[in-house]
Each structure stands twice: as structure tokens, then as C-alpha cells.
Write a protein that holds these residues in place. Sequence first.
Motif, PDB file in Angstrom:
ATOM      1  N   VAL A  45     -11.309  56.790 -20.275  1.00 35.25           N
ATOM      2  CA  VAL A  45     -11.034  57.540 -21.498  1.00 35.25           C
ATOM      3  C   VAL A  45     -12.179  57.341 -22.498  1.00 35.25           C
ATOM      4  O   VAL A  45     -12.603  58.270 -23.193  1.00 35.25           O
ATOM      5  CB  VAL A  45      -9.668  57.102 -22.094  1.00 35.25           C
ATOM      6  CG1 VAL A  45      -9.400  57.759 -23.433  1.00 35.25           C
ATOM      7  CG2 VAL A  45      -8.545  57.441 -21.111  1.00 35.25           C
ATOM      8  N   ASP A  48     -13.169  59.992 -25.716  1.00 31.85           N
ATOM      9  CA  ASP A  48     -11.894  60.122 -26.433  1.00 31.85           C
ATOM     10  C   ASP A  48     -11.480  58.853 -27.176  1.00 31.85           C
ATOM     11  O   ASP A  48     -10.359  58.777 -27.695  1.00 31.85           O
ATOM     12  CB  ASP A  48     -10.777  60.523 -25.448  1.00 31.85           C
ATOM     13  CG  ASP A  48     -10.828  62.006 -25.119  1.00 31.85           C
ATOM     14  OD1 ASP A  48     -11.404  62.761 -25.925  1.00 31.85           O
ATOM     15  OD2 ASP A  48     -10.307  62.401 -24.061  1.00 31.85           O
ATOM     16  N   SER A  70      -6.513  62.982 -20.732  1.00 29.15           N
ATOM     17  CA  SER A  70      -7.857  62.462 -20.962  1.00 29.15           C
ATOM     18  C   SER A  70      -8.405  61.775 -19.708  1.00 29.15           C
ATOM     19  O   SER A  70      -9.595  61.867 -19.413  1.00 29.15           O
ATOM     20  CB  SER A  70      -7.831  61.484 -22.136  1.00 29.15           C
ATOM     21  OG  SER A  70      -9.072  60.864 -22.266  1.00 29.15           O
ATOM     22  N   ALA A  71      -7.507  61.109 -18.956  1.00 25.51           N
ATOM     23  CA  ALA A  71      -7.956  60.417 -17.732  1.00 25.51           C
ATOM     24  C   ALA A  71      -7.994  61.377 -16.533  1.00 25.51           C
ATOM     25  O   ALA A  71      -8.249  60.939 -15.409  1.00 25.51           O
ATOM     26  CB  ALA A  71      -7.024  59.253 -17.430  1.00 25.51           C
TER      27      ALA A  71
END
Length: 623
Positions: A110, A115, A271-272
Motif C-alpha cells: 500500500v 496510498d 489499494s492492495a
Amino acid sequence: MKNFYLTTPIYYVNDKPHIGHAYTTILADVIARFHRNAGDKVLFLTGLDEHGQKVQQAAKDRNIKPKEHCDDMAPSFLDLWEKLHINYDDFIRTTEKRHETVVKNILQKVYDSGDIYEDVYEGLYSVSEERFITDKEAESGEFRDIKKLKEKNYFFKMSNYQERLIDYIKSNPKFIQPEHRKNEVLGFLNQPLADLCISRPKTRLNWGIDLPFDSSYVTYVWFDALINYITAPGFNANNKKFDSYWPADYHLIGKDILTTHAVYWPTMLMSAELPLPKNIFAHGWWLSGESKMSKSLGNVVDPLDLIEEYGVDPVRYYLMREMVLGQDASFTLESFIKCYNSDLANDFGNLLSRVTNLLKKFFDSRIPLGEDQSIRGKAIKDGGIYAIERVWKLIYDMRVNEAIEEILKYIRSVNKYMEDMAPWKLVKTDINKAGEVLYNASEALRISSNLLKPIMPKRTLSVLKTLNAEKSNLEWGELNSGNKIKEHNQLFPRIDLKKNEKKLIQSQEKESDLVNVITFKEFLDIELKTGKVISAEKVDGAKKLLKLQVQVGSKERQIISGIAEYYSPDDLLGNLIVVVTNLKPAKIFGEESYGMLLAAKKGKDLKLITIDSDKVSSGMQIY
Ligand code: MSP
């Protein structure tokens, strides 16, 4: 065969497990057992959340290492799950190496995607709650140890994913269940989404997993805890297993942790670049009577007490039966006993004893030959086939209480069938017909027991053993005529509500104690201070009163107190006592009194509350 992955929340290791924790875990166990029976390969995960300030503090108070503290606490959950016959497939603890590795891996991922950023936050911080609070919260009086804090931390850009998440929820109507919870989340997402603080400096908290990109910080609570759901199926460790179970079919949670699961978790996964879980299901809360269960109110229901008194299966049954999909449910001993007596003793238990008694008496304890083909007999067969299909459908939709209602409806229809056909009379005129009726009733009993098996694994097994059908399937007609049935104990002896009245009264007393509850703010309204007794004398003409001069800080005040029967004036001189200093002044026996002393009293004993004057001086505030 299909893979089916479901999870409970991981419970805070510091807590003592109560009926609310037991509910989610039993619910997951019931769903898992239904799926296993249907031939699915199930991964049922539960576990413990072991990092954070509270654990660090509790360990410090005990003068041991945090991990040691967790190891001491974990058995209270593990033992309870064993006692409740929870058949989990994996039990995760967030302090395990496998979890630490995955958390670090995801954090790095991330971070690399841009992010995660650093920021300084300045605001009011409640030390007791371990979090920043708003000005409004600070004014509410509900937070203690408030200080101004300026701190650098790491933040996750949750806001980047707000629109994508809204679209996802809207186009996957089953993602958040029940429907009203989905609407709640959409309502929450109507407001701009703030970014999420995901770290704590080690100077303040070191019992956590290090940030892989800054080892002077640990990751804070949710980033750590939520990731357990991908650690267990083998993220980055066993890709084959992971791909076969992730995305999870169900995250079962309570309504209080909906935002973390339906907003934080999906955005973290986005996000991952991992797929989102298929369903998040939020159930309601168990209340103690009408009130919220809480340690401080002293009304928490301990599942161990219930199991000990009434057995595991009835507790499992009641919890599953009583909570309606997504709503709160109220636990009372009275409703537990009523539910037990009507469903289990009267309906289910009664059917078993009727059928087995008649088989014993008139059929040499053997399953008779042939089915009852009459309209009524066929209705029992069709009802069984319908119940199997309907129950599975309801379970598939997580409507466990309705599934139970369906089974009970079927059992009641079989009891009615027995009454209508009266095989105990038929044996005198048409023994074959009586046998056919009893075949249908035994078969219906077998089907019902199989349907109830995931909910009450132990006692249904004894019914199936009695019928020689432990391994039978959920299909009509599997009972073998001629097979001998076995002896059984009374399955669900009635509970005498009257005899349990004493316990009922005790639990009601606990609730009525709550009438005296005051808010923290009200407590703070009472000003308590330490005071030193500098003179004491009897009040003329009043046997019970003493007149004291008490030094409170730099000021002296006179207090008239009814303690002359317990203390002589000389006993009191020099003592540091506790005084209520903002009590409205009163005239007692013609003397002014400015305050009150605190004392402990039981029967004829009274002892003043005194304080060790070596450590404390007069005039200090007491909380
Ligand atoms: N550790 C977090 C969850 C992390 S999951 C990645 C946590 N733990 S908890 O022990 O406080 O709560 C666990 C679950 O118990 C939550 O789903 C919560 O809703 C549930 N319950 C706690 N009290 C409850 C009732 N009185 N009734 C029903 N469930 C309740 O939150």
C-alpha cells in the motif's frame, strides 16, 4: 463440491468472552456445519486480536511481557469454544509470525502504491480512550485524561477509494447485508471520507507490528486486525490455498464494527489490488433484558454459567432461534426457559419419546414395515421433503431463525399427525396401519434431527443413534424397516420455571440496581477532597454528634458528623479523611456544618475512610 470460507471477528484477547461473542461464533459454526453437510469444503476461521494499548497496559500491570499476558488470556476463549462444540478450521492469533509477515507485506504494498503518507496531527487526545477526540466529545464530560497532543503519524488515503467503493456497493447488492446495514454504509459514504491514521509512535505504543518502512512506529489496530482474514487462507504463503478460498464468502460481524469492515477493509483491499469479500453480514446486539450488556453495568451474561446449568445444545438453540436477522435480541432467563420448554421439551423431545415408546411397546423396538400412503401420511413425507429444501434456502440467505422455525413447524405437524392417527389406538384394530404411521413419524423424526444437527450436534446425534441412523442423509425413506432402535435418555427434561424463579429474581435484581446509575459527569459534580482533622469535640446535648474542624488545603471548615458512637474526639485528631466539600451547608443541632465525611458502614460497624498521610496532603482532589 465448492469451497466455502467464512470468518468471525477476531476477539480482543483482554476481554472475558460473553454471550455476544458466543453468538457470532455459534452462528458461524452452524453455517459451517450446514455447508459441510452439503458437501462444501469449508474454511471456518476465528481467532484473537492481541495487539494494542490495553494489552500492553494489562501486561505492565501484571509485571509480565505482553505476549505472556496474551498466552494467559487466550485459553478463556479456546476453552469456551471447546465447551460450545465450535468446530473451527483455523484459529488465528495476531501475534503469530504468519500474520506479522502478511501485515508487513500489505503495508509495504500500500505504501509503494503511494496510498500511505505522513502527517502531523494536533488535537485533543483522551488518554483513557487512547484516541484523538473532537472538541464536542471533550465537552461531553465522557472522556477522561484529556490532553493536547501533537504527533506525527502515517495515514492511509482511504478517500482515494470512496467513489469506487460506492459504485461497488451499489452494483453488488449482496455485498453488505442485511439491506438496512448497506443503506447505513451508503449514508456514511455520502460524507467526504477522512483518511485513516494507521500508526502509533513506539514511544507511546510498542505492542504492535512494526511499519516496514519506519520501524519507530507500529501499525495501529484495524490495519493489523482486518488483515487476519487473508493471513489465514495463506496470502503470500500458500497461493493455491489462498486462491481457492479468497475472496471470503462471509465475514460475520456485529453491527458496531460495520464501518471498519465495510469501508476500511474494502478500501485497503482495493489499494492492495486484492478482490473484496463476497458478503459482509452484520448481526444485531444481544441485550441483557432491555439494557446494553456491559461490564460496568454488571449485567453481562456468561455463557459458561448457562451451559453448566442447562447444557450446550439448548444454549446454541436458543441463541440461534431468538435473534432475528440483523436485529437486536433480548436475553432473559425467562425467555430462555420458555423457549426450551415449548420447542425442545414439548415439541421435539415429546415426538421422540412418543415414537420410541410405541415402537418399544408394540413393535419389539423395531422400525415397522411400509410407509403410510394415506393423504395425511403423504403430507408428512411431502412436508419433510419441502422442509429440507426450504431450510437450506433459508440458511443460504443467513436466515437461521426462520430455518429453525420451519423445522419446528414440521415437528409440530408430525405431532399433530400422531394425534390425528392415534397409533396407540390403531394397534388394537389395524397393527399394520399403526406400523406405517409410526414409520412415517420415525422417518420425520430422523429428517428433523438431521436438519437440527448443525444447531444441536450432540443431542440430535443421540436421536439419530437411537434410530440407528447416525450416518443417514437428508433424504426421505432412509430408515431401514426391521432395524432395532436403541434406548435413550430423556432428551430435553422440562425445566421448572418456578424452581428457577430464584435465579430469575436475582437477575432482575441486577437490572433494578441500574436504576441508581449516574453519569460520569454527575459523578464529577461531587467534589471530594482530602482533609486533616485538627480539632474534635462533642456537641453539647447530642449523644451522636461530633464537631470537627477540618483543614482542607489552606482553608479550615467546620463539620458536624454523627460518628460519636464510633469515635472519641482524640481518635480523630491528625487523621487525613475524605470530605464532600460542595455539599449545601446545613445547621445541625444549632451548629453550622460545611461538608460531610466519607465512611464505610455495615450494621453496627462504622469506619471513616482515611488516607495514608505520608503520600497525600490535605486539600487534594479525589476522583
Ligand atoms: N477485535 C475487534 C474485531 C476485529 S475483526 C478484524 C473487536 N473485538 S470485540 O471482541 O470487541 O468484538 C467482537 C465481536 O463481538 C463484534 O462483532 C461485536 O459486535 C460482538 N459483540 C460484542 N458484544 C455483543 C453483544 N452484546 N451482542 C452481540 N455481539 C456483540 O471488535
